[in-house]
Design a protein around this motif. Structure first.
Motif, PDB file in Angstrom:
ATOM      1  N   THR A   1       1.062  -1.256  -0.035  1.00 41.98           N
ATOM      2  CA  THR A   1       0.010   0.178   0.326  1.00 41.98           C
ATOM      3  C   THR A   1       1.229   0.833   0.483  1.00 41.98           C
ATOM      4  OG1 THR A   1      -1.399  -1.107   1.138  1.00 41.98           O
ATOM      5  CG2 THR A   1      -1.811   1.198   1.145  1.00 41.98           C
TER       6      THR A   1
ATOM      7  N   ARG B   1       2.836   1.999  -3.309  1.00 40.82           N
ATOM      8  CA  ARG B   1       1.573   2.222  -3.696  1.00 40.82           C
ATOM      9  C   ARG B   1       1.379   3.868  -3.709  1.00 40.82           C
ATOM     10  NH1 ARG B   1      -2.078   0.344  -7.933  1.00 40.82           N
ATOM     11  NH2 ARG B   1      -2.282   1.939  -9.259  1.00 40.82           N
TER      12      ARG B   1
ATOM     13  N   VAL C   1      -4.222   5.436  18.432  1.00 36.95           N
ATOM     14  CA  VAL C   1      -4.160   4.762  17.448  1.00 36.95           C
ATOM     15  C   VAL C   1      -4.617   6.078  16.563  1.00 36.95           C
ATOM     16  CG1 VAL C   1      -5.191   3.932  15.531  1.00 36.95           C
ATOM     17  CG2 VAL C   1      -4.309   2.457  17.088  1.00 36.95           C
ATOM     18  N   TRP C   2      -5.786   7.037  17.523  1.00 36.46           N
ATOM     19  CA  TRP C   2      -6.249   8.399  17.393  1.00 36.46           C
ATOM     20  C   TRP C   2      -5.358   9.432  17.027  1.00 36.46           C
ATOM     21  CZ3 TRP C   2      -5.984  12.824  21.134  1.00 36.46           C
ATOM     22  CH2 TRP C   2      -6.495  13.265  20.397  1.00 36.46           C
TER      23      TRP C   2
ATOM     24  N   TYR D   1      -3.717   8.888  13.857  1.00 36.44           N
ATOM     25  CA  TYR D   1      -4.381   9.612  13.203  1.00 36.44           C
ATOM     26  C   TYR D   1      -4.270  11.081  13.040  1.00 36.44           C
ATOM     27  CZ  TYR D   1      -6.418   5.773  10.952  1.00 36.44           C
ATOM     28  OH  TYR D   1      -6.669   4.653  10.312  1.00 36.44           O
TER      29      TYR D   1
ATOM     30  N   ASP E   1      -3.212  13.438   9.952  1.00 41.35           N
ATOM     31  CA  ASP E   1      -4.125  15.399   9.599  1.00 41.35           C
ATOM     32  C   ASP E   1      -2.996  16.140   9.699  1.00 41.35           C
ATOM     33  OD1 ASP E   1      -6.623  13.888   9.472  1.00 41.35           O
ATOM     34  OD2 ASP E   1      -7.480  14.278  10.866  1.00 41.35           O
TER      35      ASP E   1
ATOM     36  N   ILE F   1      -3.965  17.891   4.846  1.00 43.38           N
ATOM     37  CA  ILE F   1      -5.412  18.286   4.401  1.00 43.38           C
ATOM     38  C   ILE F   1      -5.822  17.505   3.263  1.00 43.38           C
ATOM     39  CG2 ILE F   1      -7.743  18.991   5.083  1.00 43.38           C
ATOM     40  CD1 ILE F   1      -5.818  21.411   5.753  1.00 43.38           C
ATOM     41  N   SER F   2      -4.596  17.598   2.508  1.00 42.04           N
ATOM     42  CA  SER F   2      -5.485  16.988   0.597  1.00 42.04           C
ATOM     43  C   SER F   2      -5.021  16.395   0.742  1.00 42.04           C
ATOM     44  CB  SER F   2      -4.672  18.591   0.565  1.00 42.04           C
ATOM     45  OG  SER F   2      -3.969  18.446  -0.326  1.00 42.04           O
TER      46      SER F   2
ATOM     47  N   ARG G   1      -6.335  12.830   1.631  1.00 44.34           N
ATOM     48  CA  ARG G   1      -6.653  12.071   1.636  1.00 44.34           C
ATOM     49  C   ARG G   1      -7.373  12.067  -0.365  1.00 44.34           C
ATOM     50  NH1 ARG G   1      -8.232  14.514   4.293  1.00 44.34           N
ATOM     51  NH2 ARG G   1      -6.831  14.337   5.886  1.00 44.34           N
ATOM     52  N   LYS G   2      -7.094  13.358  -1.087  1.00 41.01           N
ATOM     53  CA  LYS G   2      -7.665  13.648  -2.322  1.00 41.01           C
ATOM     54  C   LYS G   2      -6.134  13.005  -2.913  1.00 41.01           C
ATOM     55  CE  LYS G   2      -9.552  16.855  -4.717  1.00 41.01           C
ATOM     56  NZ  LYS G   2      -9.507  17.653  -5.957  1.00 41.01           N
TER      57      LYS G   2
ATOM     58  N   SER H   1      -5.512   8.687  -3.328  1.00 40.60           N
ATOM     59  CA  SER H   1      -7.172   9.090  -3.607  1.00 40.60           C
ATOM     60  C   SER H   1      -7.030   8.459  -4.880  1.00 40.60           C
ATOM     61  CB  SER H   1      -8.015   9.578  -4.247  1.00 40.60           C
ATOM     62  OG  SER H   1      -7.894  11.048  -5.336  1.00 40.60           O
ATOM     63  N   ARG H   2      -5.747   8.722  -5.116  1.00 39.42           N
ATOM     64  CA  ARG H   2      -5.313   7.669  -6.823  1.00 39.42           C
ATOM     65  C   ARG H   2      -5.170   6.420  -6.929  1.00 39.42           C
ATOM     66  NH1 ARG H   2      -5.731  11.554 -10.753  1.00 39.42           N
ATOM     67  NH2 ARG H   2      -6.000  13.648 -10.005  1.00 39.42           N
ATOM     68  N   LEU H   3      -5.172   6.033  -6.072  1.00 33.90           N
ATOM     69  CA  LEU H   3      -4.552   4.718  -5.349  1.00 33.90           C
ATOM     70  C   LEU H   3      -5.577   3.340  -6.032  1.00 33.90           C
ATOM     71  CD1 LEU H   3      -5.138   4.020  -1.517  1.00 33.90           C
ATOM     72  CD2 LEU H   3      -3.091   3.427  -3.263  1.00 33.90           C
TER      73      LEU H   3
END
Lengths: 262, 550, 285
Positions: free
Chosen positions: A136, A139, A241-242, A245, A249, A253-254, A256-257, A260-262
């Motif tokens: 992962t 990638r 874990v929190w 995360y 963050d 912030i971006s 995940r965007k 997203s091409r994962l």
């Protein structure tokens, strides 16, 4: 530095000094003192074999966090290497194929195989979890580098004739760094969960050694009689874990965007 | 223009949301429909008592001729009859499908006189031919029998059918444990018709015997269902006669993970389940709706083999010192609770035939004696690190075990106890049985935990004969070999008793094992259930004796 | 690519010490063991075994299990339906709950903060903890739901709900973050300034935010597959997860290889569907 980062570092530091926080030998079973409740002697009581819960908790935390950290290093280190090779090197297509194949591989199977292949200890647990997350991360690295490569200002630099080496080291990698760092923190969170899940399944290596996952598994048997045996490691695990995360963050912030091409 | 764009964007909003929710709903729908389609709930369409019995292992198969687990016997003990039975209390042999039997004076010919009033669940009549077909199947290499063939013994030549109801088994050498094997469901007699209509792979789903219950269905990993055989009239004397409260239908379900067992009982999912963790058994005892039965399982106790070929466990005094240094009562008390489990002292448990209580006095817990032995054998803490060494060589013992049966907990307590007298221990956990055998064969261990079950101590041979395939102690002693071989040939009870007494004493004198606890199956059951009795072998319930009240 | 995965697992398994035949044939003599190994083709050189396996595979034959001797297709087939049921219903719960939490969280306010808490809990607490607690509450204390078994849809509720809830967090997080980000886009601000109704604004934002969420959904499908191992063990459910676990321990190579193939195909399919959906939603693709 942001607050979650500091908090996570504090947690890691506490785990370094864990042996000094422990009040008892975490593996010594005191006969006749089984399942005792909170007391001055045993802050969080004893477990069903008469071991001090608080000492097992802090020393177990050291073990859990360090194996997760090691797993993260394995996943990120290997992932960076594979991801870069998949983007720049001469072996691009082969590496990409390998990454895809690894991704398609059920992670838990990989962890199981590694764990049974090698004798169970902290290192193999970390290796199993690290390799499971490696694909992962490779990638994500590959995608992040690709996105960075196509940023207008990098295209610009290329058009004015900057060397490939300079492009990669000065522009592309720095551009991808927030994503990579942030996803590294996510991998740390996953490693914590994976490692404790493996330990919970009884694959965490030497079960006499304290470890949050092992404590959860063993505490499960006496959850009615002594819920604290589960609550303590569970909440610590959740907190860690929190925090991981939260660190992810703050880095981006971006992210995940992009991922997203994962 | 404005309205058109609005409409388009409304659709644009609705479509993705609808799409996602439709997908989710579809997923749930498919899931539910597929579950309904694939399952017809066996609790329905039944008249009479239905009992749910929890199995605690997932056997690789339920075919007793092929597979070897003790778990498969829980249902199959009632599907098949065997030629002979062992009485649950006296453990003596009683008539089964064979009304009587003769053993020739040289111990090589067994003649069985069969009952003439028996028929299989498929109405095939039972006779000597049926016995022959079952034996043929077990001996056929293509069956790949895992246990049944071993129970027939290494000297089994074949059988001769003397008349339709008399069959003779011929051996090349006397093999006394044969009757013990014949009393187990692995040698249960199967219907020749059913065998002819199936193949080795499909037979396990359609098994047909002569027993008090017939097999209805087996859905792997989900359930195995039995129903009462109303024609059954040829059972051993200790089988109860059916009443209104007898169980008409038994559904076996799987409870592999130990914590799920008590929860299954309390949630009302299952009526009887074995192998409860001791902590859960204790909790159940406090609950008025449930009872716990501690059923002894004959065989080897939970024990560790010492590797007698590796420093320092190659030293007899070192091994003996470790036995003295182990407070077994404390371990059993903490991990298994005294009320449930007896401490073990020798190579066979107290419920096994020919058990000699003499072993109880051999190694009482005494740190004092352990210290003396260590010192006299030259093990001292010469570098003052708190752990013993010999001539500067530090001692660190490796204990190998699998992670079940509370071995990790026992390991932990042994480690704590031995640390107090200066012995350092580390652990290696085998992730499964193949793993354990690989380590055992490599010899890379000092102590290895493994135990086997059986009523007749003949199972000891493979573990203690010099040539035994599981001689994990790596110990060789011609006298011990002779006793073990002779005990397998003698048909005289007193002789066998004496031989096994010698065997037990020698094994403990040589400190080949560290016994911990006699194996006990903690069975929890709802108070509406009564008459829970187990076969002489310990694991298998006598289903005809079970009753259920409202 | 499937070929790479299968090859990897083929050789990885054979490096493992231990022998499947020994698991089941503890009571057999060495000669019997040898015969069985020869029959099963385990004595051949590795290259021959590998070639034979690929050839078998090409013909759609997955071989027979080394512990039960049943055809692998049959062994897996009976366990596939319950796992699919669990996986799909957990996925359904995760998607629905994830979308809801994501949208609520992006709205802010006390309700949003509550959703944030739920997301946090879902992501940080290991799901087996919730499962233990849920079983104690709903099965033992209230006796509403069965705690074990897999024979009816009722048995699905607890495992699917806990697993689904703990998967929903990631979905909600990504959706919420992307929704917020979408609202910040310049053209959204313009549209707002122009006085477009909030529902239309939300429509735009949601469509933009849905794209990245879809790829996370595909990733979560993989996570669900791995998690079924623990869920099936904990709820005594029949399924491929527990089969995988046991088969690795027993060195039942053909079963593990077949399950790898299955897992890899599932991943590919999930990825394919997500690609397709993205292409439908995003005109640029």
């Amino acid at each position: 530095m942001k607050l979650p980062v500091i908090a996570l570092l504090c947690l890691l530091f506490m785990m370094v000094i864990a042996p000094y926080l422990a009040t008892h030998d975490p593996i010594h079973a005191e006969s006749g003192h089984e399942l005792e409740s909170y007391s001055h002697e045993h802050w969080f009581g004893t477990d069903r074999l008469g071991r001090d819960v608080w000492s097992r908790f802090v020393v177990g935390g050291q073990r859990t966090l360090s194996s997760a950290l090691l797993a993260t290093l394995i996943a990120t280190g290997g992932g960076l290497l594979l991801g870069s090779l998949g983007n720049f090197g001469p072996l691009q297509s082969i590496i990409r194929l390998l990454i895809d194949a690894l991704l398609a591989f059920p992670a838990i199977l990989l962890a199981l195989v590694i764990r049974t292949l090698l004798e169970g200890n902290l290192l193999t647990l970390a290796l199993a979890v690290g390799v499971a997350n490696l694909a992962t991360y490779s990638r994500v690295t590959m995608d992040a580098l690709q996105v960075a490569q196509h940023q207008p200002y990098i295209e610009g630099a290329r058009s004015i004739g900057a060397s490939q080496w300079r492009l990669v080291t000065r522009h592309i990698i720095p551009a991808a760094l927030p994503t990579l760092a942030s996803f590294g923190a996510v991998v740390f969170a996953w490693s914590l969960l994976y490692a404790s899940a493996l330990a919970f399944l009884g694959l965490g290596g030497d079960p006499t050694q304290p470890d949050w996952g092992i404590m959860l598994q063993q505490g499960q048997g006496t959850i009615v009689q002594a819920p604290r045996l589960v609550i303590l490691p569970a909440s610590a695990l959740a907190l860690s874990v929190w925090l991981a995360y939260a660190v992810a963050d703050t880095y981006s912030i971006s992210i995940r965007k992009r991922s997203s091409r994962l | 223009m404005q309205t058109r764009r609005n409409r388009r964007s409304r659709w644009g909003l609705v479509l993705p949301i609808l799409g996602v929710f439709a997908c989710a709903a579809l997923a749930i729908g498919i899931a539910i429909i597929s579950t309904i389609l694939s399952e017809d709930d066996p609790d329905e369409n039944s008249n009479g008592n239905t009992l749910v019995y929890g199995l605690t292992l997932l056997p690789s198969g339920f075919d007793p001729h092929r597979n070897s687990s003790a778990e498969l016997g829980l249902p199959m003990y009632s599907v098949y009859d065997t030629l002979v039975y062992r009485h649950p209390q006296t453990k003596a042999f009683v008539a089964g499908l064979a009304e009587s039997w003769d053993i020739s004076s040289d111990g090589r010919i067994y003649t069985f006189h069969l009952r003439q009033d028996v028929k299989f669940h498929d109405d095939t009549p039972f006779n000597a031919d049926a016995v022959g077909v079952t034996i043929d199947r077990i001996l056929n290499p293509e069956t790949r029998s895992q246990k049944a063939i071993a129970l027939l013994g290494p000297y089994f030549l074949g059988y001769v059918i003397l008349d339709p109801y008399t069959i003779e088994f011929q051996l090349s050498q006397p093999f006394t444990p044969l009757l013990d094997g014949l009393s187990q469901p692995y040698l249960g007699i199967a219907s020749p018709t059913a065998l002819a209509n199936t193949n080795d792979n499909t037979y396990q789903f359609h098994q047909v015997g002569t027993g008090p219950y017939r097999m209805v269905e087996y859905v792997p990993e989900d359930r195995l269902v039995l129903e009462r055989n109303h024609d059954y009239a040829w059972g051993p004397p200790y089988y109860a006669q059916p009443t209104d409260q007898s169980i008409e239908r038994v559904i076996f379900r799987f409870y592999e993970s130990p914590p799920t067992r008590r929860i299954g009982l309390e949630a009302g999912d299952v009526d009887v389940v074995g192998e409860l963790p001791p902590t859960d058994a204790e909790l159940l005892l406090r609950n008025q709706d449930f009872r716990v039965q501690a059923q002894p399982i004959p065989g080897q106790p939970l024990q560790y083999y010492f590797n007698t070929q590796r420093f320092p466990t190659d030293d007899l005094r070192f091994r003996q010192a470790l036995l003295f240094a182990t407070n077994r009562e404390a371990i059993v008390g903490t991990v298994f609770f005294d009320q449930f489990s007896p401490t073990a002292y020798g190579p066979i448990s107290a419920s096994t035939l020919y058990y000699d209580p003499m072993v109880q006095d051999l190694y009482p817990y005494s740190a004092e004696r352990a210290r003396d032995l260590f010192e006299s054998a030259g093990y001292t803490d010469s570098d003052n690190d708190g752990f013993l060494d010999k001539g500067g060589i530090p001692i660190e013992l490796t204990i190998v075990s699998m992670d079940f049966g509370f071995l990790p907990e026992v390991n932990q307590l042994i480690q704590s106890q031995w640390a107090e007298i200066g012995i350092q221990v580390n652990f290696m956990s085998a992730a499964g049985f193949p793993d354990l055998i690989a380590i055992a064969q490599s010899g890379e261990f000092h102590l290895l935990a493994l135990n086997d079950f059986g009523v007749d101590p003949s199972f000891l041979n493979r573990y203690y004969l010099s040539s035994g395939d599981s001689n994990w102690s790596r110990y060789s002693d011609p006298e011990l070999d002779n006793w073990l071989i002779e005990a397998n040939q003698s048909t005289d009870n007193t002789t066998r008793q004496q031989l096994y007494a010698n065997v037990q004493k020698r094994i403990m004198d040589q400190a080949l094992i560290l016994p911990i606890r006699d194996y006990v199956n903690l069975v929890g059951y709802h108070t509406s259930v009564d008459g829970l009795i187990f076969a002489a072998q310990g694991w298998w319930p006598l289903l005809p004796n079970l009753v259920q009240r409202d | 690519m499937l070929w790479v995965a299968v090859t990897l697992v083929f050789f990885a398994l054979r490096v493992l010490p231990g022998d499947a035949v020994l698991t089941t044939h503890r009571n057999s003599s060495p000669q019997q063991l040898e015969t069985i190994r020869t029959e099963l083709g385990l004595t051949q050189p590795l290259s021959v075994q590998y070639g034979g396996y690929l050839l078998q595979l090409a013909q759609g034959d997955l071989g027979i299990s080394l512990t039960s001797y049943q055809p692998v297709t049959k062994v897996i087939a009976v366990r596939l339906v319950p796992t699919l049921a669990l996986g799909l219903s957990a996925f359904g719960v995760a998607t629905t709950l994830g979308m809801l939490l994501g949208v609520i969280s992006s709205l802010g306010g006390w309700l949003g903060r509550f959703a944030d808490m739920a997301i946090l809990f879902s992501q940080a607490v290991p799901f087996y903890i919730t499962a233990i607690v849920a079983v104690i509450i709903f099965s033992v204390e209230l006796q509403w739901l069965p705690a074990s078994g897999s024979s009816s849809p009722v048995h699905l509720i607890l495992p699917a709900a806990t697993l689904g809830f703990h998967t929903s967090g990631s979905i909600a997080r990504v959706l919420s973050a992307n929704l917020r980000e979408a609202y910040q886009q310049p053209y959204m601000l313009t549209a707002q300034a122009k006085g477009l109704p909030p529902i239309d604004l939300f429509d735009h934002a949601f469509r933009i935010a849905l794209l990245p969420t879809l790829s996370v959904l595909a990733l979560q499908a993989g996570f669900l597959l791995s998690s079924t191992v623990i869920v099936e063990v904990m709820f005594s459910r029949r399924g491929v997860g527990s089969l995988l676990y046991q088969s690795v321990l027993d060195r039942d190579y053909p079963v593990v290889q077949a399950l790898t193939l299955l897992g890899a195909s599932t991943y590919l399919a999930a990825n394919g569907v997500s690609q397709l959906a993205r292409r439908q939603l995003d005109p640029r693709l």
